[in-house]
Enzyme design. Structure first.
Site, PDB file in Angstrom:
ATOM      1  N   ARG A  93     -14.617  -5.187   3.255  1.00  0.00           N
ATOM      2  CA  ARG A  93     -13.211  -5.216   2.850  1.00  0.00           C
ATOM      3  C   ARG A  93     -12.431  -6.305   3.499  1.00  0.00           C
ATOM      4  O   ARG A  93     -11.856  -7.119   2.653  1.00  0.00           O
ATOM      5  CB  ARG A  93     -12.476  -3.833   3.450  1.00  0.00           C
ATOM      6  CG  ARG A  93     -12.808  -2.421   2.960  1.00  0.00           C
ATOM      7  CD  ARG A  93     -12.533  -2.419   1.545  1.00  0.00           C
ATOM      8  NE  ARG A  93     -11.249  -2.848   1.104  1.00  0.00           N
ATOM      9  CZ  ARG A  93     -10.047  -1.892   1.438  1.00  0.00           C
ATOM     10  NH1 ARG A  93     -10.343  -1.038   2.248  1.00  0.00           N
ATOM     11  NH2 ARG A  93      -8.747  -2.339   1.337  1.00  0.00           N
ATOM     12  N   CYS A 125     -15.537   5.123   0.387  1.00  0.00           N
ATOM     13  CA  CYS A 125     -14.457   4.226   0.708  1.00  0.00           C
ATOM     14  C   CYS A 125     -13.825   4.326   2.147  1.00  0.00           C
ATOM     15  O   CYS A 125     -13.139   3.494   2.664  1.00  0.00           O
ATOM     16  CB  CYS A 125     -13.549   4.064  -0.409  1.00  0.00           C
ATOM     17  SG  CYS A 125     -12.913   5.863  -0.712  1.00  0.00           S
ATOM     18  N   ARG A 131       1.006  -1.083   0.045  1.00  0.00           N
ATOM     19  CA  ARG A 131       0.072  -0.195  -0.034  1.00  0.00           C
ATOM     20  C   ARG A 131       0.887   1.246   0.065  1.00  0.00           C
ATOM     21  O   ARG A 131       1.561   1.377   0.990  1.00  0.00           O
ATOM     22  CB  ARG A 131      -0.888  -0.118   1.350  1.00  0.00           C
ATOM     23  CG  ARG A 131      -1.814   1.163   1.294  1.00  0.00           C
ATOM     24  CD  ARG A 131      -2.603   1.197   2.556  1.00  0.00           C
ATOM     25  NE  ARG A 131      -3.461   2.553   2.728  1.00  0.00           N
ATOM     26  CZ  ARG A 131      -4.638   2.490   2.591  1.00  0.00           C
ATOM     27  NH1 ARG A 131      -5.084   1.637   1.663  1.00  0.00           N
ATOM     28  NH2 ARG A 131      -5.361   3.833   2.547  1.00  0.00           N
ATOM     29  N   GLN A 150     -10.546  -2.413  -2.713  1.00  0.00           N
ATOM     30  CA  GLN A 150     -11.508  -1.590  -2.188  1.00  0.00           C
ATOM     31  C   GLN A 150     -12.858  -2.057  -3.252  1.00  0.00           C
ATOM     32  O   GLN A 150     -13.887  -2.147  -2.691  1.00  0.00           O
ATOM     33  CB  GLN A 150     -11.151  -0.157  -2.293  1.00  0.00           C
ATOM     34  CG  GLN A 150     -12.524   0.814  -1.920  1.00  0.00           C
ATOM     35  CD  GLN A 150     -12.990   0.627  -0.385  1.00  0.00           C
ATOM     36  OE1 GLN A 150     -12.220   0.760   0.396  1.00  0.00           O
ATOM     37  NE2 GLN A 150     -14.242   0.443  -0.417  1.00  0.00           N
ATOM     38  N   HIS A 153      -6.995   0.763  -6.573  1.00  0.00           N
ATOM     39  CA  HIS A 153      -7.456   0.092  -5.377  1.00  0.00           C
ATOM     40  C   HIS A 153      -8.150  -1.032  -5.732  1.00  0.00           C
ATOM     41  O   HIS A 153      -9.432  -0.947  -5.283  1.00  0.00           O
ATOM     42  CB  HIS A 153      -8.030   1.353  -4.446  1.00  0.00           C
ATOM     43  CG  HIS A 153      -8.092   0.943  -3.118  1.00  0.00           C
ATOM     44  ND1 HIS A 153      -7.586   0.131  -2.607  1.00  0.00           N
ATOM     45  CD2 HIS A 153      -8.408   1.946  -2.012  1.00  0.00           C
ATOM     46  CE1 HIS A 153      -7.513   0.054  -1.379  1.00  0.00           C
ATOM     47  NE2 HIS A 153      -8.212   1.174  -0.822  1.00  0.00           N
ATOM     48  N   ASP A 165     -15.758  10.106  -2.453  1.00  0.00           N
ATOM     49  CA  ASP A 165     -14.617  10.133  -1.688  1.00  0.00           C
ATOM     50  C   ASP A 165     -14.041  11.291  -1.218  1.00  0.00           C
ATOM     51  O   ASP A 165     -14.468  12.447  -1.594  1.00  0.00           O
ATOM     52  CB  ASP A 165     -13.350   9.286  -2.591  1.00  0.00           C
ATOM     53  CG  ASP A 165     -11.973   8.712  -1.886  1.00  0.00           C
ATOM     54  OD1 ASP A 165     -11.891   8.851  -0.672  1.00  0.00           O
ATOM     55  OD2 ASP A 165     -11.064   8.338  -2.475  1.00  0.00           O
TER      56      ASP A 165
END
Length: 316
Positions: A304, A276, A113, A143, A140, A235
């Protein structure tokens, strides 16, 4: 203790984004995510990662990604090892290539990450073990699999749904959602100012997938683009590493806030809201929507863990 057998045709593969994955392959992992969620809710205990180790490399801080990888790997009998930029020399004193070759001899898999997509690609190229992209500036993938799982739980189907992303259409979430929606035949729209609309590279990548599944891609700075959406997604206005742009982003994105009026503009009484996380209520979304009956953000956050466990079962 003997590890339980989990048959997967994807063992040894890496997940850097969803570009090279067929829709039926992603669907298989999604089915496994639904399976492991049911196991978890039933209180079942499995030990499918006994004797396995995973290196968790984090250049960027995280709540959901780190918690999902550590808990799901540990609960299955595996040993996760967390590595921050203060713990290892990645890309600094030691090259990414050399780090990959060392970790590849010690671990069963790597999660990364961080910032650069090229770093996760080098880890996959040189480690010789599965590498999972936990987030980069470009993609991502873990996600958006959780997002798709949440949609399926809510609506029972995916093909023909419409998801509208509201906000910074250039960011990794908008890019990744466009990609996975194209693979599943989900219509994808972006409601964003002209300055922050998706780059042409991701549009060109997604267009053939959308053509194959019948998904429609729409991008506009006009609010009419949200009409017919089954889901509004947003987001944060300022991504990690872009804090200096906060004032400009706030000015550009304030008209694109997800609020009760925008939810109503979908024309769908059962439209849902996804984020998210972490969220800044009062900016990209109002408290009323975030805490309201349309919000599915906590189901999404839980998913997740189950999708990440399914991904690891598939690859490791």
């Amino acid at each position: 203790m003997v590890a339980e057998k989990f048959d997967s045709p994807f063992k040894g593969r890496s997940l850097l984004n969803w570009i090279d994955w067929k829709s039926e392959e992603i669907s298989q992992i999604l089915d496994w995510a639904i399976q492991v969620k049911a196991e978890s809710h039933a209180g079942e205990i499995h030990q499918r990662f006994v004797g396995k180790t995973i290196a968790l490399i984090f250049e960027k801080r995280s709540t959901r990604t780190r918690s999902s990888f550590e808990t799901s790997f540990g609960e299955e009998g595996g040993h996760p090892v967390f590595m921050s930029t203060q713990d290892i020399q990645l890309g600094g004193k030691e090259s990414v290539k050399d780090t990959a070759r060392v970790l590849g001899r010690m671990f069963s898999a790597i999660e990364f990450r961080g910032f650069k997509q090229s770093h996760v690609e080098q880890l996959a190229q040189y480690s010789g073990i599965p590498v999972i992209n936990g987030l980069t500036d470009d993609y991502h993938p873990t996600q958006v699999l959780a997002d798709i799982m949440t949609l399926k739980e809510q609506f029972g189907t995916l093909k023909g749904l419409t998801l509208c992303f509201c906000g910074d259409g250039r960011n990794n979430m908008a890019r990744s959602l466009m990609l996975i929606c194209s693979k599943f035949g989900i219509n994808f729209s972006v409601y964003a100012p002209k300055e922050l609309q998706p780059a042409q590279d991701i549009i060109k990548i997604c267009e053939p997938f959308a053509a194959a599944t019948g998904a429609k891609i729409s991008i506009s700075d006009d609010q009419s683009v949200v009409k017919g959406a089954d889901c509004l997604y947003t987001d944060v206005w300022v991504s990690m590493g872009e804090e200096s742009l906060k004032e400009e982003r706030t000015r550009l994105l304030k008209p694109y806030q997800v609020n009760a009026a925008l939810m109503k503009a979908t024309g769908k009484e059962n439209a849902i809201f996804l984020h998210c996380l972490p969220a800044v209520t009062g900016q990209e979304v109002t408290e009323e929507v975030f805490e309201g009956p349309a919000s599915r953000v906590w189901d999404q956050a839980e998913n997740r863990k189950h999708t990440i466990k399914a991904i690891m079962l598939a690859l490791i």
